[in-house]
Each structure stands twice: as C-alpha cells, then as structure tokens.
Design a protein around this motif. Sequence first.
Motif, PDB file in Angstrom:
ATOM      1  N   GLY A  60      -0.832  -1.015   7.641  1.00  0.00           N
ATOM      2  CA  GLY A  60      -0.654  -2.415   7.273  1.00  0.00           C
ATOM      3  C   GLY A  60      -1.665  -3.324   7.943  1.00  0.00           C
ATOM      4  O   GLY A  60      -2.156  -4.283   7.343  1.00  0.00           O
ATOM      5  N   ILE A  61      -1.989  -3.025   9.192  1.00  0.00           N
ATOM      6  CA  ILE A  61      -2.972  -3.831   9.911  1.00  0.00           C
ATOM      7  C   ILE A  61      -4.356  -3.654   9.301  1.00  0.00           C
ATOM      8  O   ILE A  61      -5.123  -4.617   9.153  1.00  0.00           O
ATOM      9  N   SER A  62      -4.695  -2.416   8.923  1.00  0.00           N
ATOM     10  CA  SER A  62      -5.997  -2.145   8.313  1.00  0.00           C
ATOM     11  C   SER A  62      -6.144  -2.878   6.988  1.00  0.00           C
ATOM     12  O   SER A  62      -7.239  -3.321   6.617  1.00  0.00           O
ATOM     13  N   ALA A  63      -5.025  -3.005   6.250  1.00  0.00           N
ATOM     14  CA  ALA A  63      -5.063  -3.706   4.965  1.00  0.00           C
ATOM     15  C   ALA A  63      -4.978  -5.221   5.126  1.00  0.00           C
ATOM     16  O   ALA A  63      -5.089  -5.959   4.144  1.00  0.00           O
ATOM     17  N   GLY A  64      -4.768  -5.694   6.349  1.00  0.00           N
ATOM     18  CA  GLY A  64      -4.662  -7.130   6.585  1.00  0.00           C
ATOM     19  C   GLY A  64      -3.413  -7.750   6.016  1.00  0.00           C
ATOM     20  O   GLY A  64      -3.391  -8.938   5.687  1.00  0.00           O
ATOM     21  N   ASN A  65      -2.360  -6.952   5.893  1.00  0.00           N
ATOM     22  CA  ASN A  65      -1.106  -7.414   5.302  1.00  0.00           C
ATOM     23  C   ASN A  65      -0.104  -7.684   6.413  1.00  0.00           C
ATOM     24  O   ASN A  65       0.600  -6.780   6.868  1.00  0.00           O
ATOM     25  N   SER A  66      -0.025  -8.920   6.864  1.00  0.00           N
ATOM     26  CA  SER A  66       0.868  -9.274   7.964  1.00  0.00           C
ATOM     27  C   SER A  66       2.332  -9.170   7.563  1.00  0.00           C
ATOM     28  O   SER A  66       3.189  -8.857   8.396  1.00  0.00           O
ATOM     29  N   GLY A  67       2.627  -9.425   6.294  1.00  0.00           N
ATOM     30  CA  GLY A  67       4.008  -9.318   5.835  1.00  0.00           C
ATOM     31  C   GLY A  67       4.520  -7.900   5.908  1.00  0.00           C
ATOM     32  O   GLY A  67       5.670  -7.659   6.310  1.00  0.00           O
ATOM     33  N   TYR A  68       3.683  -6.944   5.524  1.00  0.00           N
ATOM     34  CA  TYR A  68       4.065  -5.533   5.594  1.00  0.00           C
ATOM     35  C   TYR A  68       4.267  -5.096   7.036  1.00  0.00           C
ATOM     36  O   TYR A  68       5.218  -4.371   7.360  1.00  0.00           O
ATOM     37  N   VAL A  69       3.386  -5.534   7.922  1.00  0.00           N
ATOM     38  CA  VAL A  69       3.497  -5.180   9.343  1.00  0.00           C
ATOM     39  C   VAL A  69       4.777  -5.743   9.935  1.00  0.00           C
ATOM     40  O   VAL A  69       5.499  -5.068  10.681  1.00  0.00           O
ATOM     41  N   SER A  70       5.082  -7.000   9.611  1.00  0.00           N
ATOM     42  CA  SER A  70       6.308  -7.618  10.121  1.00  0.00           C
ATOM     43  C   SER A  70       7.542  -6.895   9.601  1.00  0.00           C
ATOM     44  O   SER A  70       8.524  -6.700  10.338  1.00  0.00           O
ATOM     45  N   LEU A  71       7.510  -6.488   8.329  1.00  0.00           N
ATOM     46  CA  LEU A  71       8.648  -5.793   7.736  1.00  0.00           C
ATOM     47  C   LEU A  71       8.877  -4.452   8.425  1.00  0.00           C
ATOM     48  O   LEU A  71      10.011  -4.111   8.790  1.00  0.00           O
ATOM     49  N   ASN A 266       4.184 -10.492  -0.062  1.00  0.00           N
ATOM     50  CA  ASN A 266       2.980  -9.704   0.197  1.00  0.00           C
ATOM     51  C   ASN A 266       3.245  -8.589   1.203  1.00  0.00           C
ATOM     52  O   ASN A 266       2.394  -8.298   2.038  1.00  0.00           O
ATOM     53  N   SER A 267       4.397  -7.990   1.117  1.00  0.00           N
ATOM     54  CA  SER A 267       4.706  -6.930   2.074  1.00  0.00           C
ATOM     55  C   SER A 267       4.449  -5.550   1.523  1.00  0.00           C
ATOM     56  O   SER A 267       4.734  -4.550   2.162  1.00  0.00           O
ATOM     57  N   ASN A 268       3.924  -5.449   0.297  1.00  0.00           N
ATOM     58  CA  ASN A 268       3.629  -4.147  -0.306  1.00  0.00           C
ATOM     59  C   ASN A 268       2.149  -3.842  -0.149  1.00  0.00           C
ATOM     60  O   ASN A 268       1.288  -4.704  -0.213  1.00  0.00           O
ATOM     61  N   ILE A 269       1.921  -2.546   0.065  1.00  0.00           N
ATOM     62  CA  ILE A 269       0.534  -2.113   0.167  1.00  0.00           C
ATOM     63  C   ILE A 269       0.226  -1.190  -1.010  1.00  0.00           C
ATOM     64  O   ILE A 269       0.934  -0.246  -1.234  1.00  0.00           O
TER      65      ILE A 269
END
Length: 269
Positions: A60-71, A266-269
């Motif tokens: 999630g961090i590599s994809a820059g998706n903060s919502g996914y990381v938080s989830l 935006n929590s999906n990758i």
Amino acid sequence: SRIPYADIVKSYSGASFKNAGDMPMYLLGIYQGMVLSVFNLLPAVLSYMGAASLPVISRGISAGNSGYVSLQTQRLFTITAGLSIPATVYIHMFRYDILQFLFGTNGAQTQVSAQLLDILLLGSVFCCFTAVLNSVLYACGRSVTVFRILLTASAVKCVLSYLLCGVPQINIKAFAVSAVVFHTIIFILSVHSINKLGINFSPLKVFFMPCAATAVSAAGVKLMDNMALCWLPLLLRIGFSGLIYSLIYMLIAIITGFLLISTPENSNI
C-alpha cells in the motif's frame, strides 16, 4: 543480595522459604524460568502476525494509497487487541492452574510466580503490540525510529530496575515493573510515530469491543467457574472461556455495527 531475608519473605504472602542463602538466585530463577515463560507465550504467537502484515502494508505504501494502509493497519490492530486483551485477562484468572499445569508445582514457586505474573500482565497488551507496531514502522521505512524507541525504552528500563531492585518491598518485582514501563513506552512512542506518518486508525474501534466482550465474558466465566467449571480440566476451561468471549464479541459487534470496518475511500489497490 542486599535485601534482608525477612523483608523478602514479607513481600510474598502465602510463600514459605527454607533456605535464605540462595534467595536472590532462587527468585531470579523463578522470574526467568517460570514467569517469563508464561508471559512470553502470547507475544511470541502474535509476533508472527506482525511479520505477516509487513508485505501487505508495504504494498500500500509503494502504491501511495494512504487509505489502504490505514485500513490494513486498523484491521491489524483490531485483531491484535481482540486476541491479546482476553488472553491477558484469562491468563490472570487461571494463573495458578496454568503454572501448576506447565511446571507441576504448587508450592512457594507458584505463589511467587503468580505475584510476579500479575505485575507483568499489566503490560501484556502493550507487549503484544510491539511486533505489530514495529512491522508498520518497518514497512514505512522507519527502521531508525524503531531503534531510537527501543534504545529509549531500554535505558529507562535499566535505570528503573537498578533503582527499584534494592528496595526491600519490591526486590525482584523491580524487573517486572520495569518491563511493564518498557513495553508501555514502546507502545506510546510507536503509536505517536505512526500517527505522524499520517496513518489513521480509530482507538475506539480497536479497543472497545475486545474490552467490552472481555469484561462480560470474564464475569460470566468467573461465575460459572465458582459453580461448575472448576471441575473441568484446564484446557477445557480455557477453550470454553474462549468460546464465550467469541460469542459475546460477535454479539457486541453486531449490535454496535463495528463488525464490518468501513472501508476508507481509495482503499483498494
């Protein structure tokens, strides 16, 4: 060895000692051999969960998706709290039976171990979160932060152990007290560091359901243990307690609507 024998004996109600000469090594052996063996069971199991979450959060961090990381962080913390809180309470409730089951003794060793274990269990939940919090920080590339937190907590632990160990009323309990402070410092500083990274999670959702379910189930188990469960083998009593906790946890989750953690945008990758 600086502590008078009489003061040591007074510190442990119900325990009787025959030999005063070997008392310091005797107490240290009980702490390291019996107390820590029981205390480290749960953190050892949950440490694998923290390691398993490392690649998920890193993705999630590599994809820059903060919502996914938080989830994923929220889910990881919720599972950790859901396992560590009831396990800590049940270990406290069954501490004498667990010590006797594992070490086959019910004498002074069990009495002393139970008192030391009661102190250590105050920091059990924080200890279980250590590996999980470290995994999140490692996934975020904050290995230096982990080292600084560990160094700070270790320094406080060493100083506190040295100052308290010579107090007659505390003696070997100083190691247990300093361990609780050690894990508490790591938990507080690690959570603060994670919040600074912009990883958000709800402490209410993490701790409310496990605490509520544990309180209700522990009260029920205590009541039934006084009536009938005391005749069952230890493993069956623990399994039955876990079943009661799981049912109450699910019931509270359904009632409060926390069973399904809402997915951030935006929590999906």
